[in-house]
Design an enzyme around this catalytic site. Structure first.
Site, PDB file in Angstrom:
ATOM      1  N   ASN A  77       3.656   1.124  -6.606  1.00 35.16           N
ATOM      2  CA  ASN A  77       3.523   1.302  -5.158  1.00 35.16           C
ATOM      3  C   ASN A  77       3.624  -0.068  -4.482  1.00 35.16           C
ATOM      4  OD1 ASN A  77       2.627   1.659  -2.551  1.00 35.16           O
ATOM      5  ND2 ASN A  77       0.813   2.846  -3.096  1.00 35.16           N
ATOM      6  N   CYS A  89       0.956   1.290   4.023  1.00 38.34           N
ATOM      7  CA  CYS A  89       2.205   1.713   3.371  1.00 38.34           C
ATOM      8  C   CYS A  89       3.201   2.308   4.362  1.00 38.34           C
ATOM      9  CB  CYS A  89       1.912   2.736   2.280  1.00 38.34           C
ATOM     10  SG  CYS A  89       0.830   2.085   1.019  1.00 38.34           S
ATOM     11  N   HIS A 104       7.652   7.579   0.557  1.00 39.02           N
ATOM     12  CA  HIS A 104       6.873   6.432   0.087  1.00 39.02           C
ATOM     13  C   HIS A 104       6.611   6.609  -1.413  1.00 39.02           C
ATOM     14  CE1 HIS A 104       3.958   3.428  -0.506  1.00 39.02           C
ATOM     15  NE2 HIS A 104       2.909   4.215  -0.499  1.00 39.02           N
TER      16      HIS A 104
END
Ligand code: UT7
Length: 335
Positions: A292, A122, A262
């Site tokens: 996500n 990520c 994030h």
């Protein structure tokens, strides 16, 4: 002088433009309620996610990346032939090789660009941005296309309620060039701790554990994550890297116009923002619609923040990432 070539001076670097793209198909929490033992109420209160975009069987990472890249190129007024390098951050490449960056290059016709992928989970977008920034700062490249793209839903175990509610697909792209004024990357810091690698992993499919029928039967070709440990480390680490990044640039949190973390979990974002003393109006959050999206989440959020007028010229924007590896990063921009 008979010595080697003189190195050009280190140059400041700017994100000239951003583009993003998500696949059209939407999967709501109600849809997931029909697949595993979960509820819209649990997903919303524990994560903040209501729906996510998913790539169908015809769509791969490069398709999303190319769509985002075309937008970024158009907004920057840059043609594919001007690109010197393409760096793609992804853990869900089209295939192991050739790199997704090479596939993107072919689709765009960016014939001058050298191309490679970066794997940092990520955190990938900031890792790729740092690579692109270094290429420009050192004089190796003038114009770099950086893409964060992920189709995590293709490596998601749709029978595992612990993970399948979390992820979505998407891409974000940025064009980097030498800075021509105050608009630039003021600081960018990266970190990693491989000792925690097993907290988020895809066990099978690499050289350690090639795909076998047995691995597939044990569902080891899908993402595994120890969510609450990642949660705990994520909040602490994102606070630390946010502070270190601001300190490097000599900026305090009250000077920030916007904080873009994030987008993994609303509670992680809120806890990090609270630790940094940031009021709600300075915290950008769009994970309700996307889940996500891993390496795509920060550029996707930055693109939306720009479209909504939440970031204006001259604003200080702090981007913070955290993910598999473990990896993390912080980037302070003067937009
Ligand atoms: O992008 C890379 C970084 N990744 C992240 O940042 C993810 C970080 N972690 C998280 O976002 C959260 O840890 C999760 C959303 C994954 C889980 O939330 P949590 O508050 O940490 O829950 P938990 O894992 O402690 O599980 C609590 C309970 C468990 O039940 P028991 O054992 O207490 O009876 C789970 O089985 O919630 C249960 N549970 C669910 N229940 C309904 C887990 N997933 C679900 C679900 N629906 N989808």
């Amino acid at each position: 002088m008979t010595t080697g070539e003189k190195r050009p001076p280190v140059r400041e670097v700017r994100i000239v433009s951003i583009g993003s793209y998500v696949p059209p198909k939407v999967l709501t929490n109600a849809d997931i309620e029909k697949m595993v033992d979960t509820s819209d109420e649990w997903i919303v209160t524990r994560t903040g996610i209501s729906e996510r975009h998913v790539a169908d069987e015809t769509i791969a990472a490069s398709d999303l990346g190319v769509a985002a890249a075309r937008l970024a190129l158009e907004r920057a007024g840059v043609s594919p032939g001007e690109l010197d390098a393409i760096v793609v951050a992804t853990v869900t490449p089209d295939m192991d090789f050739p790199s997704t960056a090479c596939i993107v290059q072919a689709a765009l016709g960016a014939t001058r660009a050298f191309c490679f992928d970066v794997s940092a989970g990520c955190s990938g977008f900031l890792y790729a941005t740092q690579v692109g920034r270094s290429l420009i700062a050192s004089g190796i490249a003038e114009t770099v296309l950086v893409i964060g793209v992920e189709v995590l839903t293709k490596i998601t175990d749709w029978t595992d309620r612990n993970t399948c509610v979390l992820f979505g697909d998407g891409a974000g792209a940025a064009i980097l060039r030498p800075a021509d004024g105050e608009h630039r990357i003021l600081a960018l810091r990266l970190g990693a701790d491989g000792t925690h690698g097993s907290l988020i992993e895809l066990p099978a499919g690499g050289s350690r554990e090639p795909i076998t029928h047995e691995a597939i039967d044990q569902r080891r070709h899908f993402i595994r994550m120890k969510g609450n440990e990642v949660f705990r480390l994520g909040v602490r680490t994102m606070e630390e890297v946010a502070r270190a990044t601001m300190e490097e640039a000599g900026v305090t949190s009250d000077q920030l116009a916007l904080f873009i973390s994030h987008q993994a979990n609303m509670r992680i974002i809120e806890a990090t923002a609270k630790r940094l003393g940031l009021p709600d109006e300075k915290v950008f959050c769009n994970l309700r619609k996307y889940g996500n999206t891993s390496a795509a989440s920060v550029p996707l959020a930055l693109d939306e923040a720009l479209a909504e007028g939440r970031v204006k010229e001259g604003d200080l924007v702090l981007l913070v990432v955290f993910g598999a590896g473990l990896t993390w990063g912080g980037c302070l921009l003067r937009w």
